[in-house]
Structure formats: C-alpha cells, structure tokens
Design a protein around this motif. Sequence first.
Motif: not given
Length: 210
Positions: A66-68, A89-92, A99-101, A106-109
């Motif tokens: 999805l992100l790609e 959980p926080e690790d996820e 993944m977003i970075y 970063t500015d679109s999600v």
Amino acid sequence: DGIIVISDFLKEFFSGIYPENRTFQIPILVDLKRFDVSPGKDARSDARVITYIGALGRNKDGLDILLESVSIVRRTSDNIKLIIACNGPEDELRKLREMIYKAGLTDSVSILVGLDSREITVLLKKSDLLVLARPDNNQAKAGFPTKLGEYLASKRPVVITKTGEIPKYLEDRKSAYLAEPGDVNDFARKLLFALNDPDSDKIGTEGFHI
C-alpha cells in the motif's frame, strides 16, 4: 453439533470432519445501523483521503505494498493523504513509521491509534477511497477480511486485491476496484483510476448492495 466457517476454502477443508448439512458458511456480519451517521459538513478536507483500517502485525494486509503504491500515485497526484487507523504494540507502530519514512511519505500519511467504533465509522464515510492490499497467502485463501464488510457498509469506493473469495462477491469497476495481489504497480494504477473516476461514488453504492 456443527461448525460455522467464513469461506469456501474452510468449508471444503472441514468437509472430511463434519457432514455438509452441519457446516454453515457466513462470510461476514456487519451492523448496518452503526453506519447511520453523518460525517458532518466540514468533515471532507481539500486533499483526497485514502483510508486503511486494521490491526498491525504479521503484514497480513500488505501495508508495504500500500505504501509503495501511494508513493507511486503521489508522483502525479500530490493532493492525496493516506490515513492509517490502527491498533498494535509499540514495536509494530515503530516499524510502520519506518516504512512510511522509507517510502518518502512522512508528510502524506497520518497514523490514528485507538479510535472508537463511531470514530472509525465517521472516518470511513468521509474518505474518498478505502483500501486493502492484502497479499495472496494461506490466510487470504482461507479467510475473508471482516474490514471489507465495514468498507462496503460505508458506501465509499474500495480498492482491494483479488485474493481468496473477494472476486466471488465483487466485480472490478462495478462494485469495487480489484487489483492483482502483490503487484505494487497494478495497485497504484487502480488507486489512480479510482481517484479520477467520475463514477466512483456509484461504485461505492454498488458495493454496499452486494
């Protein structure tokens, strides 16, 4: 006395254990009364909103794909925003942010954590597209995404991969937009087509009536 299954795959799997007349198949159940809410006059933003809801972990819903795909769409349509409403959980959550970075988004999600049932419903109804890039694996073959029922109940257009029994119920460009599983470029093409389709609202309504 019997067994309730969610898919043809599981019904066939258990056929050697339970007699056919004791096996009941129910794909998904949705309380439609929950969707008798209005997103409000000021709920829609200037950006085109693409929304995913779900629990994090095991990559069962193809968030990497999805992100790609969204990253590809942004090359020609920068007025889009992806909302990921999730729990985990926080690790996820940390993995998701990484993944977003890496996808340059970063500015679109926006990540929304811990929304209640009504907040989820309003979010779905105010979105331009609802998405699920589920990969083709054993879970997809045997299961059926319960979030799809919520997506369709919102009457918003859905972009989803052709996994499991989804093509049994939905038809491409008639009741949803169906993409090939695991194909980032095809999912991106379907996103872009749906965002520019003048009949997208009609397709969302058709999906509701399935």
